[in-house]
Design a protein around this motif. Structure first.
Motif, mmCIF file in Angstrom:
data_model
loop_
_atom_site.group_PDB
_atom_site.id
_atom_site.type_symbol
_atom_site.label_atom_id
_atom_site.label_comp_id
_atom_site.label_asym_id
_atom_site.label_seq_id
_atom_site.Cartn_x
_atom_site.Cartn_y
_atom_site.Cartn_z
ATOM 1 N N THR A 120 -9.505 45.845 10.566
ATOM 2 C CA THR A 120 -9.600 44.400 10.751
ATOM 3 C C THR A 120 -10.550 44.061 11.890
ATOM 4 O O THR A 120 -11.390 43.167 11.772
ATOM 5 C CB THR A 120 -8.206 43.800 11.017
ATOM 6 O OG1 THR A 120 -7.358 44.108 9.905
ATOM 7 C CG2 THR A 120 -8.263 42.301 11.205
ATOM 8 N N GLY A 121 -10.444 44.783 12.993
ATOM 9 C CA GLY A 121 -11.316 44.540 14.141
ATOM 10 C C GLY A 121 -12.782 44.747 13.811
ATOM 11 O O GLY A 121 -13.632 43.934 14.179
ATOM 12 N N LEU A 122 -13.094 45.820 13.111
ATOM 13 C CA LEU A 122 -14.481 46.065 12.711
ATOM 14 C C LEU A 122 -14.952 45.002 11.728
ATOM 15 O O LEU A 122 -16.089 44.543 11.797
ATOM 16 C CB LEU A 122 -14.625 47.449 12.086
ATOM 17 C CG LEU A 122 -14.562 48.636 13.027
ATOM 18 C CD1 LEU A 122 -14.631 49.932 12.236
ATOM 19 C CD2 LEU A 122 -15.666 48.586 14.060
ATOM 20 N N GLY A 123 -14.072 44.613 10.826
ATOM 21 C CA GLY A 123 -14.423 43.622 9.818
ATOM 22 C C GLY A 123 -14.789 42.275 10.399
ATOM 23 O O GLY A 123 -15.567 41.522 9.809
ATOM 24 N N MET A 177 -12.317 51.242 17.165
ATOM 25 C CA MET A 177 -12.655 50.113 18.035
ATOM 26 C C MET A 177 -13.516 50.541 19.221
ATOM 27 O O MET A 177 -14.226 49.719 19.781
ATOM 28 C CB MET A 177 -11.400 49.385 18.499
ATOM 29 C CG MET A 177 -10.694 48.628 17.367
ATOM 30 S SD MET A 177 -11.793 47.621 16.329
ATOM 31 C CE MET A 177 -12.361 46.428 17.505
ATOM 32 N N SER A 178 -13.505 51.812 19.558
ATOM 33 C CA SER A 178 -14.342 52.278 20.663
ATOM 34 C C SER A 178 -15.831 52.214 20.319
ATOM 35 O O SER A 178 -16.669 52.259 21.214
ATOM 36 C CB SER A 178 -13.958 53.705 21.066
ATOM 37 O OG SER A 178 -14.308 54.626 20.047
ATOM 38 N N ILE A 179 -16.178 52.079 19.042
ATOM 39 C CA ILE A 179 -17.585 52.000 18.646
ATOM 40 C C ILE A 179 -17.980 50.605 18.171
ATOM 41 O O ILE A 179 -19.124 50.390 17.767
ATOM 42 C CB ILE A 179 -17.909 53.021 17.528
ATOM 43 C CG1 ILE A 179 -17.040 52.774 16.297
ATOM 44 C CG2 ILE A 179 -17.777 54.440 18.044
ATOM 45 C CD1 ILE A 179 -17.528 53.444 15.043
ATOM 46 N N SER A 180 -17.065 49.660 18.232
ATOM 47 C CA SER A 180 -17.352 48.329 17.683
ATOM 48 C C SER A 180 -18.568 47.683 18.345
ATOM 49 O O SER A 180 -19.331 46.974 17.689
ATOM 50 C CB SER A 180 -16.136 47.408 17.779
ATOM 51 O OG SER A 180 -15.819 47.138 19.125
#
Length: 176
Positions: free
Chosen positions: A115-118, A69-72
């Protein structure tokens, strides 16, 4: 759409996943998240082989071993994403942490990151390894890893729209 590509080491799953992303992307940007922690000559050679294979395919590569999530924010909304691979990501969450993390926490963390990246991309191709044939005579931390990855794979199979099993370079659609 969410795609899961599963297979044993050396099965051709990465080649299939890369080709799938190239077909899906059209005019969109294609991101490749590489999760392998380079820790010895074998992993260094494997990473180099993957780099050479995807050369010229137009991937924007982000090397991130954990904490996805740090790279989202680096990933353009509506793009296509290849996550290579959940096997390494899970190992990194367990073994690159300060001590052994409880299995439920690892499963929740990895699934939350995926899920967050998706949610940012139009299509996501997720690569993971089939570890069902691995043995059972391992230390406590390896057993925790195998259990966590098995549970993550089960959850991914459930939430992905299409699932492919790759053996000997031959993909077989098992869902979708």
């Amino acid at each position: 759409m969410r795609y899961l590509v599963i297979g044993e080491s050396g099965s051709g799953k990465s080649c299939f996943a890369e080709d799938l992303v190239v077909k899906l992307r059209g005019e969109k940007k294609a991101y490749y998240i590489a999760t392998m922690e380079v820790c010895d000559e074998e992993s260094k050679m494997r990473v180099e082989r993957h780099r050479l294979r995807r050369c010229g395919k137009g991937f924007i590569t982000i090397e991130q071993q954990k904490d996805l999530m740090s790279i989202s924010g680096e990933i353009e909304k509506g793009s296509v994403l290849l996550l290579e691979c959940v096997t390494n990501l899970t190992a990194n969450e367990i073994f690159l942490s300060d001590g052994i993390i409880e299995c439920d926490m690892v499963v929740d963390c990895v699934m939350s990151e995926i899920t967050g990246l998706g949610e940012r991309v139009s299509d996501m191709v997720i690569v993971t390894s089939d570890i069902s044939s691995w043995g059972t005579d391992y230390d406590e931390s390896t057993i925790a890893y195998i259990d966590a990855l098995g549970r993550i794979n089960e959850e991914l199979e459930e939430v992905c729209d299409k699932v492919f099993a790759v053996t000997g370079g031959i993909p077989e659609k098992i869902k979708g």
